[in-house]
Each structure stands twice: as structure tokens, then as C-alpha cells.
Design an enzyme around this catalytic site. Structure first.
Site, PDB file in Angstrom:
ATOM      1  CE  LYS A  14      -2.300  -0.865   3.828  1.00 15.49           C
ATOM      2  NZ  LYS A  14      -1.647  -2.131   4.238  1.00 15.49           N
ATOM      3  NE  ARG A  89      -4.666  -0.882  10.025  1.00 16.38           N
ATOM      4  CZ  ARG A  89      -3.505  -0.380   9.629  1.00 16.38           C
ATOM      5  NH1 ARG A  89      -3.485   0.672   8.850  1.00 16.38           N
ATOM      6  NH2 ARG A  89      -2.384  -0.930  10.002  1.00 16.38           N
ATOM      7  NE  ARG A 128       7.311  -3.071   6.035  1.00 21.59           N
ATOM      8  CZ  ARG A 128       5.996  -2.818   6.037  1.00 21.59           C
ATOM      9  NH1 ARG A 128       5.405  -2.378   4.939  1.00 21.59           N
ATOM     10  NH2 ARG A 128       5.279  -3.003   7.104  1.00 21.59           N
ATOM     11  NE  ARG A 134       6.580  -0.619  10.113  1.00 22.24           N
ATOM     12  CZ  ARG A 134       5.418  -0.571   9.481  1.00 22.24           C
ATOM     13  NH1 ARG A 134       5.359  -0.098   8.262  1.00 22.24           N
ATOM     14  NH2 ARG A 134       4.334  -0.995  10.079  1.00 22.24           N
ATOM     15  NE  ARG A 145       1.966  -4.541  11.446  1.00 26.09           N
ATOM     16  CZ  ARG A 145       3.068  -4.579  10.687  1.00 26.09           C
ATOM     17  NH1 ARG A 145       4.162  -5.154  11.138  1.00 26.09           N
ATOM     18  NH2 ARG A 145       3.064  -4.035   9.500  1.00 26.09           N
TER      19      ARG A 145
HETATM   20  P1  AMP Z   1       0.652   0.593   8.994  1.00 26.76           P
HETATM   21  O1  AMP Z   1       1.898   1.331   8.655  1.00 26.76           O
HETATM   22  O2  AMP Z   1      -0.555   1.082   8.237  1.00 26.76           O
HETATM   23  O3  AMP Z   1       0.807  -0.894   8.911  1.00 26.76           O
HETATM   24  O4  AMP Z   1       0.317   0.930  10.527  1.00 26.76           O
HETATM   25  C1  AMP Z   1       1.231   0.620  11.542  1.00 26.76           C
HETATM   26  C2  AMP Z   1       0.535   0.642  12.888  1.00 26.76           C
HETATM   27  O5  AMP Z   1      -0.016   1.951  13.126  1.00 26.76           O
HETATM   28  C3  AMP Z   1      -0.646  -0.303  13.021  1.00 26.76           C
HETATM   29  O6  AMP Z   1      -0.252  -1.614  13.369  1.00 26.76           O
HETATM   30  C4  AMP Z   1      -1.429   0.368  14.153  1.00 26.76           C
HETATM   31  O7  AMP Z   1      -0.822   0.151  15.405  1.00 26.76           O
HETATM   32  C5  AMP Z   1      -1.250   1.847  13.818  1.00 26.76           C
HETATM   33  N1  AMP Z   1      -2.330   2.323  12.923  1.00 26.76           N
HETATM   34  C6  AMP Z   1      -2.203   2.739  11.623  1.00 26.76           C
HETATM   35  N2  AMP Z   1      -3.385   3.117  11.128  1.00 26.76           N
HETATM   36  C7  AMP Z   1      -4.295   2.941  12.106  1.00 26.76           C
HETATM   37  C8  AMP Z   1      -5.701   3.128  12.209  1.00 26.76           C
HETATM   38  N3  AMP Z   1      -6.426   3.582  11.177  1.00 26.76           N
HETATM   39  N4  AMP Z   1      -6.300   2.846  13.397  1.00 26.76           N
HETATM   40  C9  AMP Z   1      -5.589   2.391  14.443  1.00 26.76           C
HETATM   41  N5  AMP Z   1      -4.276   2.165  14.408  1.00 26.76           N
HETATM   42  C10 AMP Z   1      -3.620   2.428  13.252  1.00 26.76           C
END
Ligand code: AMP
Length: 188
Positions: A14, A89, A128, A134, A145
Site C-alpha cells: 500500500k 481500519r 522489509r 521497524r 497484525r
Molecule cells: P501501517 O503502517 O498502516 O501498517 O500501521 C502501523 C501501525 O499503526 C498499526 O499496526 C497500528 O498500530 C497503527 N495504525 C495505523 N493506522 C491505524 C488506524 N487507522 N487505526 C488504528 N491504528 C492504526
């Protein structure tokens, strides 16, 4: 197409595709994950609040996330369009996002879903992790996740499918190939 969401499991690509779409369509890409990571790095109030959830691979509480995104969408650079990566989400966030778009008097044009199978995602995410380092890219957290995605995010995507705004694109393959599929889907 000026107001879009990009959705899909972690590791589907994404972030990479968002950057391409954002350049091609001249709209700002906003990633909630990036916003949380920047705030954690800077140890802002928001960062301190979000850190334990992000590190464990859990969702940050909806109230925090919804407030953050509403604020972000009122900035000037999002006025004429945006691509949201990682938000909404879950179903609660969809309801909040419906209210936000109605308050801002804008409409969502399309929800783009990148699909990929679970084993491919895990191997991509492990790779990654070696490159980016990360904190939430350890194998246990990655699996968690993916579970959070299946339990909370997949039903939300179904909601958009029922609304008739969902376009699915196979996220498997080279960045350029997937990019071409997305361009095709957005034209249709
Ligand atoms: P991502 O980079 O989109 O995989 O997001 C990394 C982390 O950020 C996720 O595992 C959540 O802990 C937090 N996060 C990102 N977007 C959201 C969201 N819309 N609602 C809640 N937590 C989020």
C-alpha cells in the site's frame, strides 16, 4: 478520482503504490501508520499515546485515530483530494469517516483494495524488517497484525464492497506491474 482509500493487509504494498498514485493523480497521500511512526520518533503527546499499540501491532484507539485524521484532512494540501493509506481500519472508523466526510462536505470516490496471500505477505514483511528495522516488523508482531487485519479490517472492506465503491487489484508481482493494474482499475 480525487478522494480515495487504499486498503489491504500489511505488506500488500500500500505504501509503495500510494506514492505512485499520489504523484500520478496529484493528490496528497496520507498514511496513518507514517503519522504515528513520526510522532513516536519525535515523542510527541500523540506519539506517547500511540506507541504501545503500534509496537504490539494493535490498533491505536479509534477516538485518537479519528480525531487525528479529521484534523489532517482540514489542512490545505488535502482540500482538493487525498489518498488515505491505513484508514479507516475497522467498522467504527468507517462510521467516523462517514461523519468526517459529511462535515467536510466531500465524497469518497473509490476504495482500492490490494490483495495478496498470507504466506507471501509474511515473507515480504520479514524482508522489509531486515531493510527498515521497524519495531513492529518482528515475526510474532507481523502474524498478530495479519490477524488484526482479518478480524477487524476485512469486514470493513466488505462494507465498501457492498456500497459499490470497491475496486480489487492483485498486489502480487513487481511494483511496476501492480502499478499498471491499479492505473487500469482506476480508469475503468
Ligand atoms: P501501517 O503502517 O498502516 O501498517 O500501521 C502501523 C501501525 O499503526 C498499526 O499496526 C497500528 O498500530 C497503527 N495504525 C495505523 N493506522 C491505524 C488506524 N487507522 N487505526 C488504528 N491504528 C492504526
Amino acid at each position: 478520482m480525487t478522494r480515495m482509500l487504499i486498503v489491504g493487509p500489511p505488506g500488500a504494498g500500500k505504501g509503495t503504490q500510494s506514492k505512485k498514485i499520489s504523484e500520478e493523480h496529484g493528490i496528497i497521500a496520507i498514511s496513518t501508520g507514517d503519522i504515528f511512526r513520526e510522532n513516536i520518533k519525535g515523542q510527541t503527546e500523540l506519539g506517547k499515546e500511540a506507541q504501545k499499540y503500534v509496537d504490539a501491532g494493535n490498533l491505536v484507539p479509534d477516538s485518537v485515530t479519528n480525531r487525528m485524521i479529521e484534523d489532517r484532512l482540514t489542512w490545505d494540501d488535502a482540500k482538493d483530494g487525498f489518498l488515505l493509506d491505513g484508514y479507516p481500519r475497522n467498522r467504527t472508523q468507517v462510521a467516523a469517516f462517514d461523519e468526517i466526510t459529511s462535515r467536510l462536505d466531500v465524497e469518497l470516490d473509490v476504495v482500492l483494495e490490494l490483495t495478496a496471500d498470507r504466506e507471501e505477505l509474511i515473507s515480504r514483511l520479514v524482508r522489509r524488517a531486515e531493510i527498515d528495522g521497524r519495531a513492529d516488523d518482528t515475526e510474532d508482531v507481523i502474524r498478530h497484525r495479519l490477524e488484526v487485519f482479518e478480524q477487524e479490517t476485512a469486514p470493513m472492506i466488505e462494507e465498501y464492497r457492498q456500497r459499490g465503491v470497491l475496486k480489487q487489484v492483485d498486489g502480487l508481482g513487481a511494483v511496476e506491474e501492480v502499478g499498471a493494474r491499479i492505473a487500469e482499475a482506476l480508469k475503468a
